[in-house]
Design a protein around this motif. Structure first.
Motif, PDB file in Angstrom:
ATOM      1  N   LEU A 101      -2.998 -15.317  19.136  1.00 13.10           N
ATOM      2  CA  LEU A 101      -3.719 -14.572  18.107  1.00 13.10           C
ATOM      3  C   LEU A 101      -4.531 -15.524  17.241  1.00 13.10           C
ATOM      4  CD1 LEU A 101      -0.930 -11.947  17.332  1.00 13.10           C
ATOM      5  CD2 LEU A 101      -3.099 -11.542  18.518  1.00 13.10           C
ATOM      6  N   LEU A 180      -4.562 -12.594  14.419  1.00 17.15           N
ATOM      7  CA  LEU A 180      -3.235 -12.344  13.825  1.00 17.15           C
ATOM      8  C   LEU A 180      -3.351 -11.440  12.610  1.00 17.15           C
ATOM      9  CD1 LEU A 180      -0.151 -13.107  13.651  1.00 17.15           C
ATOM     10  CD2 LEU A 180      -0.870 -14.821  11.980  1.00 17.15           C
ATOM     11  N   THR A 181      -4.269 -11.749  11.720  1.00 13.53           N
ATOM     12  CA  THR A 181      -4.386 -10.922  10.506  1.00 13.53           C
ATOM     13  C   THR A 181      -4.741  -9.491  10.858  1.00 13.53           C
ATOM     14  OG1 THR A 181      -6.675 -11.657  10.198  1.00 13.53           O
ATOM     15  CG2 THR A 181      -4.998 -12.823   8.951  1.00 13.53           C
ATOM     16  N   ASN A 182      -5.523  -9.329  11.926  1.00 10.74           N
ATOM     17  CA  ASN A 182      -5.843  -7.963  12.334  1.00 10.74           C
ATOM     18  C   ASN A 182      -4.666  -7.289  13.030  1.00 10.74           C
ATOM     19  OD1 ASN A 182      -8.460  -7.748  11.295  1.00 10.74           O
ATOM     20  ND2 ASN A 182      -9.277  -8.955  12.993  1.00 10.74           N
ATOM     21  N   ALA A 183      -3.934  -8.023  13.859  1.00 13.13           N
ATOM     22  CA  ALA A 183      -2.759  -7.439  14.507  1.00 13.13           C
ATOM     23  C   ALA A 183      -1.743  -7.014  13.452  1.00 13.13           C
ATOM     24  CB  ALA A 183      -2.122  -8.446  15.467  1.00 13.13           C
ATOM     25  N   LEU A 184      -1.691  -7.765  12.361  1.00 13.85           N
ATOM     26  CA  LEU A 184      -0.773  -7.415  11.273  1.00 13.85           C
ATOM     27  C   LEU A 184      -1.462  -6.539  10.231  1.00 13.85           C
ATOM     28  CD1 LEU A 184       1.142 -10.783  10.955  1.00 13.85           C
ATOM     29  CD2 LEU A 184       1.926  -8.643  11.991  1.00 13.85           C
ATOM     30  N   GLU A 185      -2.683  -6.136  10.501  1.00 15.42           N
ATOM     31  CA  GLU A 185      -3.395  -5.145   9.675  1.00 15.42           C
ATOM     32  C   GLU A 185      -3.480  -5.617   8.235  1.00 15.42           C
ATOM     33  OE1 GLU A 185      -0.561  -2.126  10.605  1.00 15.42           O
ATOM     34  OE2 GLU A 185      -1.597  -1.521  12.418  1.00 15.42           O
ATOM     35  N   ALA A 186      -3.836  -6.891   8.078  1.00  9.50           N
ATOM     36  CA  ALA A 186      -3.803  -7.496   6.750  1.00  9.50           C
ATOM     37  C   ALA A 186      -5.109  -8.173   6.355  1.00  9.50           C
ATOM     38  CB  ALA A 186      -2.670  -8.523   6.689  1.00  9.50           C
TER      39      ALA A 186
ATOM     40  N   ILE B  45     -14.153  -7.793  13.040  1.00  8.45           N
ATOM     41  CA  ILE B  45     -12.882  -8.527  12.963  1.00  8.45           C
ATOM     42  C   ILE B  45     -12.618  -9.054  11.561  1.00  8.45           C
ATOM     43  CG2 ILE B  45     -12.989  -9.129  15.419  1.00  8.45           C
ATOM     44  CD1 ILE B  45     -13.759 -11.955  14.680  1.00  8.45           C
ATOM     45  N   PRO B  50      -7.724  -4.303   4.579  1.00 11.12           N
ATOM     46  CA  PRO B  50      -6.745  -4.226   5.668  1.00 11.12           C
ATOM     47  C   PRO B  50      -6.928  -2.928   6.444  1.00 11.12           C
ATOM     48  CG  PRO B  50      -5.693  -5.047   3.686  1.00 11.12           C
ATOM     49  CD  PRO B  50      -7.084  -4.639   3.293  1.00 11.12           C
ATOM     50  N   HIS B  51      -6.978  -3.052   7.751  1.00 10.39           N
ATOM     51  CA  HIS B  51      -7.289  -1.911   8.604  1.00 10.39           C
ATOM     52  C   HIS B  51      -6.078  -1.585   9.480  1.00 10.39           C
ATOM     53  CE1 HIS B  51      -9.488   0.779  11.194  1.00 10.39           C
ATOM     54  NE2 HIS B  51      -9.117   0.073  12.246  1.00 10.39           N
ATOM     55  N   ALA B  52      -5.479  -0.420   9.256  1.00  7.67           N
ATOM     56  CA  ALA B  52      -4.293  -0.041  10.032  1.00  7.67           C
ATOM     57  C   ALA B  52      -4.710   0.519  11.383  1.00  7.67           C
ATOM     58  CB  ALA B  52      -3.478   0.996   9.280  1.00  7.67           C
ATOM     59  N   LEU B  53      -3.946   0.172  12.406  1.00  5.20           N
ATOM     60  CA  LEU B  53      -4.195   0.694  13.742  1.00  5.20           C
ATOM     61  C   LEU B  53      -3.424   1.987  13.978  1.00  5.20           C
ATOM     62  CD1 LEU B  53      -3.989  -2.756  15.549  1.00  5.20           C
ATOM     63  CD2 LEU B  53      -6.062  -1.483  14.932  1.00  5.20           C
ATOM     64  N   LEU B 101       3.644  -2.832  14.111  1.00  8.14           N
ATOM     65  CA  LEU B 101       4.242  -3.459  15.291  1.00  8.14           C
ATOM     66  C   LEU B 101       5.749  -3.208  15.317  1.00  8.14           C
ATOM     67  CD1 LEU B 101       2.056  -6.688  15.340  1.00  8.14           C
ATOM     68  CD2 LEU B 101       1.931  -4.769  16.936  1.00  8.14           C
ATOM     69  N   THR B 292      -0.026  -3.808   1.994  1.00  9.54           N
ATOM     70  CA  THR B 292       0.039  -4.239   3.385  1.00  9.54           C
ATOM     71  C   THR B 292       1.479  -4.074   3.866  1.00  9.54           C
ATOM     72  OG1 THR B 292       0.228  -6.453   2.452  1.00  9.54           O
ATOM     73  CG2 THR B 292      -1.915  -5.826   3.349  1.00  9.54           C
ATOM     74  N   SER B 325       0.044   0.393   7.170  1.00  5.23           N
ATOM     75  CA  SER B 325      -0.493  -0.619   6.253  1.00  5.23           C
ATOM     76  C   SER B 325      -1.655  -0.065   5.453  1.00  5.23           C
ATOM     77  CB  SER B 325      -0.968  -1.825   7.076  1.00  5.23           C
ATOM     78  OG  SER B 325      -1.575  -2.786   6.248  1.00  5.23           O
ATOM     79  N   ILE B 351       5.120  -9.892   6.614  1.00  5.28           N
ATOM     80  CA  ILE B 351       3.962  -9.857   5.710  1.00  5.28           C
ATOM     81  C   ILE B 351       4.146 -10.871   4.578  1.00  5.28           C
ATOM     82  CG2 ILE B 351       2.723  -8.363   4.085  1.00  5.28           C
ATOM     83  CD1 ILE B 351       2.244  -7.728   7.072  1.00  5.28           C
ATOM     84  N   PHE B 356       0.623 -12.434   3.447  1.00  3.91           N
ATOM     85  CA  PHE B 356      -0.321 -11.329   3.616  1.00  3.91           C
ATOM     86  C   PHE B 356      -0.050 -10.156   2.678  1.00  3.91           C
ATOM     87  CE2 PHE B 356      -0.903 -12.782   8.271  1.00  3.91           C
ATOM     88  CZ  PHE B 356      -2.005 -13.556   7.928  1.00  3.91           C
TER      89      PHE B 356
END
Lengths: 373, 373, 373, 373
Positions: A101, A180-186, B45, B50-53, B101, B292, B325, B351, B356
């Motif tokens: 990541l 990583l920051t995106n995978a952790l949505e941060a 990116i 912060p963008h939640a999936l 996650l 977050t 998040s 986090i 984060f």
């Protein structure tokens, strides 16, 4: 824990359900309320061993340097934010990652240019490859960038870059934890209200205050999760490698191997990324190991090769290559008379803090992988 | 940092390159050596916030209980590994995640059944929903599981579950960090060499030794990154919530809000997941905030509603819902006479350790979101 | 390190200078400029083993209770500050210490009385011996004191004590680190500007918020070097000892042995003093050991004896005795049917933080000292 | 906390009991069972402010150098253990302390001499004053000692000293925590089984491995409570002071002020003692402050004066002076053209770990004390 146990999926303790019509109807009912049967995915999401999503890859400087330089004519820093050619792992196009990541790119700037200042939850580092007169301003502290210096612009700090009018076109590697920051949505992003920030402190006050061996400003208090030392000079790093080489600093798997550290804590330089410098002495061939965590290497000096997951990658100065999580790897210096040096950055702080570190030495064949084809 | 700044992508400091044929040819050349132009992906990116999936979702007990019970007839623990119906976030089918996650599932066992023992880099927790006579063995320590107890089976520990012959069919929620361990390419799996492990210590020695307030075995040394207390009894947790309610333990955003902690360190219970219990007093409506980190809630007691990202979710006992998040959220108790209690688990340790954490109170409209539709 | 080496002062490596007239004249010259010859004092200040300044001593409740009660008629709290009879180690009259650099006294208060509030760099603890209706206010938090409760008034906190009008005459043991704070030239003292402080929080909010097993207020931040839990109730402590007795909590040298801890950190309750509760099961005789650090014991329940540095001390409920640094000690319960319990406080946090901890088991004679005389 | 409150002993909250015959008889009864009345000693042992037992003192090099050299002819290292003239605070003859619970001495060695190896719970440091060819061996690591180098021989390490055959007569200051280890009843002593230890590692491997700025051996693990860097070279220290002087490293009370640190943790160099180097720039006069903790200064370079507790002490190169706990102090450089440098060691780790640190700036008279007499 070394993986020596039975890894067949047809054993007790693994999911071994054979689907039939009844089950398939049941799965449909589950899906209708956004649920599923664990046994249909368990063996996939619970692999026997750490499973890397990236593959070992090398980016050759002779290929990417001309492309990075070409960007100078194609876009401006003002249009592009930053003029960066990023390295995409063949298997991670989805998240623009170089390995794991981690993100890596080559940034190009001309004399007199400057990027706008911004900050983000992502952390960034630079390793200077070419040029003169470049600088970074981090929260008002300006650090000058000489070739092979290692520089930090940590999580949440305002930062911008530039090259002095009388400098030279500069290229450096950027390393970030954006995937990583995106995978952790941060992750987040903010442009500096003044577009450019002004250096409010003496130039290089950070290395001047925090870059002396075993000394720290006596009354300084620091509550940030990253190093107050923003610039690690290559001349000092290379001297450190040489002194360590003479004093027992060699390791089995990485030659003479020094970790860049936060002098305030002795820990990693930033919250999510660590970095190291290593020297392969003339003729040195390390023995193989593997570990969790991802590493991006840049060749600082010399030439040699690495065997990664059974494939051989020959490298020269400024080439960049990566070792994914849990891939066997070993390094060799091509010269019998000159040392070879590698800079690398990694996600070890993440792996260590979350208790995911595992390491294993390659026991067979004298510690060396058999190179495939 | 509160997000109050300008977030238009056409401003200086964002990527604003307009593509043309020259650039498109350049992009092709970049792609040929596994590189790309950052400005083509930068705004994606590097989001402003912060963008939640995942999306806010509720799983109603009345829907999933019958499906979980049905699995008792469809598969055996021996075939399936574990008989678990997992909760899939509508937007995270790709990684079998409930939110962020995190993984969540409902496990069902009959009296006299037992799962095989295994261990993995992933951490697990249980919250007992129904039944009697269930137990878990963690590295030789057996803990008994009563309804609403919260139980740990941490990273790397051998664990298996069972229900005594004279017990009742039992259902519990499993919470794991499997999607995280896979995103970080660190998960692994090992079946216990004896298939089942034997409890080698007095039953419930873990809560007996570590579950007393402000007391710790004097000569005990502990070097693991998780709590030695594996079972948190609901009767004690509910009493703690009631005492805190009388002594100033209320918070603005979460009612009376207690964090399960590792008594050895005061920190989170495990390396990657934390958990909390909270009480909404009769008539209580909290004010909204966002942060977050991801949270999965289970309703332990009572009924009420939560407004998450502008949508209202009414909930009853044993319903499970999630807050992704950076989603605004607030909670209300439906009763003016009874308290309502929520159990939740989260990824806050991740986090926080990676620096984060961000949090923001909802400032407008008296702290309450306007519910859409 | 176990002391098994040669400890004769006439060996190489020790000071063995024989004085003569030349040297004596030299010593005079040294003294004239406030210097001295190290070899004249070296063997004294560098002893072979840790050298205690205190001696093992017991204070019998039947002796000191009447004297403590007599103080009620002789002085008022207003005159005396606090009405305390302190325990003087026979060898530490110079610093008013009970053992090592610890202080202990018996405080007496009548119903309706109250001491003035003050604070100091010294830390204090209480162990309640007799009475009802007593209370302490610590920085505005009132805690009620029942018999055998253990209470903190840490370093720098405003504190005062009282007994409610409808209470009973109360006696408790005070434990402080006053001799340590003076040896380190750090103590101070301030009278509360209002003479008495007012309880500003719900009664017993400290145990209500922090006294639940494995639970901590979720949003509470704490930056003090001591426990936020100010009251440890005896009923809970005794229950903890009993549970530990059934679950493997026994130790070789101290029976069932639990340390009072700071729930925020798992560490000692205060910066300079720790405390423990221990249970000798019916018929139990521990084996001897010695360690650096000083301990003051109070008998909470039952009767028994301790052998300390070869001398036997029989004890009954409420007796107080001390074990100096590096003295061999072992404990025995006098009863074959009832348990015996000891409360103790110590200077272990000091010894541990300064890296001075050493411990040694008594290897000979089955682990039991030969009692002299 | 600044001491601005009422400090009269006749106020409520202080012990104000007037003795009479009844009380005197009571005191006799108390003494008979080794107890006392707190109010007879309370105001003494609970002083209003930190009370130092030592007094400010200066030892002039012109006085003590000849005496230290004379020891060369009077005793051998073999007879004396070590040939050390120690500095006695006029008020601490009882414990052979220089200031607080610190010890200081001047050690003299001739070329070809060597002391026997030993270890003890006490920690030691050296500051080299004169000579050439001296060395220390610490747990098998030999470090060479140049003038003005700062060297560690920590708690529990085997250590011995020597001067090479072709070296020069060497003098250095020893700093130890012996009075502290004795006050805490923790000191011990062991002669090395072979009398002398052998250097088993490359010479200066400690500074070679750990003495580079911001770099640490990557795979090195360290679990000791002291720095792995045993030698801090003066040339690097002086360069660090100069760089800090240009980059904002100045402080209000101590000029340019750098703390020697453990590169593994950023903390103090040893468990009980810290050390610093400071530079007074040409013409600099610092403003006064006071704090808990004791400091022993050695003049490394230049000349100047300090005002300590209202008395002026003029100093020259190699003079040694002390500042006791809570004494006001300020420093001035005598030269308008040259810098002046001080080395100092202290007990700050003890004071900080035990939460006894207090500091106060001198607010009156422009921050400068009125010099008495």
């Amino acid at each position: 824990m070394t993986i020596t146990h039975d890894t067949r999926d047809d054993q007790a303790g693994r999911a071994r359900v054979r689907d039939d019509d009844t089950l398939r109807r049941y799965y449909d009912e589950l899906a209708a309320v956004e649920t599923g049967a664990l046994w249909t995915v368990a063996n996939d999401i619970e692999p026997w061993e750490p499973h890397a999503l990236s593959i070992p890859t090398i980016w050759r400087w002779k290929d990417i340097r001309p492309l990075a330089l070409r960007s100078l004519d194609l876009v401006t820093p003002e249009q592009s934010g930053r003029r960066v050619v990023f390295l995409r792992n063949p298997k991670r196009h989805d998240v623009s990652a170089v390995c794991g990541l981690l993100f890596s790119g080559i940034q190009a700037m001309r004399p007199g240019e400057r990027t706008s200042a911004h900050r983000h939850a992502a952390s960034a580092l630079r390793f200077i490859m070419e040029g003169a007169g470049a600088y970074t301003i981090v929260d008002g502290h300006r650090v000058n960038l000489s070739a092979r210096d290692f520089v930090l612009t940590p999580n949440g700090t305002w930062h911008d870059h530039g090259v002095d009018e009388d400098g030279e076109t500069s290229l450096w590697q950027d390393g970030l934890d954006i995937p990583l920051t995106n995978a952790l949505e941060a992750n987040d992003y903010e442009v500096h209200p003044d577009i450019y920030q002004t250096a409010s402190k003496p130039v290089d006050d950070s290395p001047d205050l925090f870059g002396s061996p075993g000394l720290f400003p006596a009354t300084h208090r620091w509550d940030r999760p990253y190093s107050p030392l923003f610039r690690y000079r290559w001349d000092q790093t290379y001297e450190a490698l040489n002194k360590a080489a003479e004093s027992g600093g060699e390791t089995t798997h990485d030659g003479v191997y020094m970790r860049f550290c936060n002098p305030y804590s002795g820990g990693h330089v930033m919250s999510t990324m660590g970095a190291s410098a290593q020297m392969l002495r003339p003729g040195e061939l390390t023995s193989a190991h593997r570990h969790t965590g991802n590493v991006v290497y840049q060749v600082v000096k010399g030439a040699g090769h690495s065997v990664i997951a059974g494939a051989r990658f020959d490298w020269e100065e400024k080439d960049i290559f990566c070792v994914p999580s849990w891939a066997w790897h070993e390094h060799g210096n091509a010269s019998d008379t000159e040392d070879a040096c590698l800079f690398s950055f990694n996600d070890f702080p993440v792996i260590e803090k979350l208790s995911f570190w595992q390491e294993q030495a390659y026991a067979e064949n004298g510690g060396h992988q058999v190179v495939e084809s």
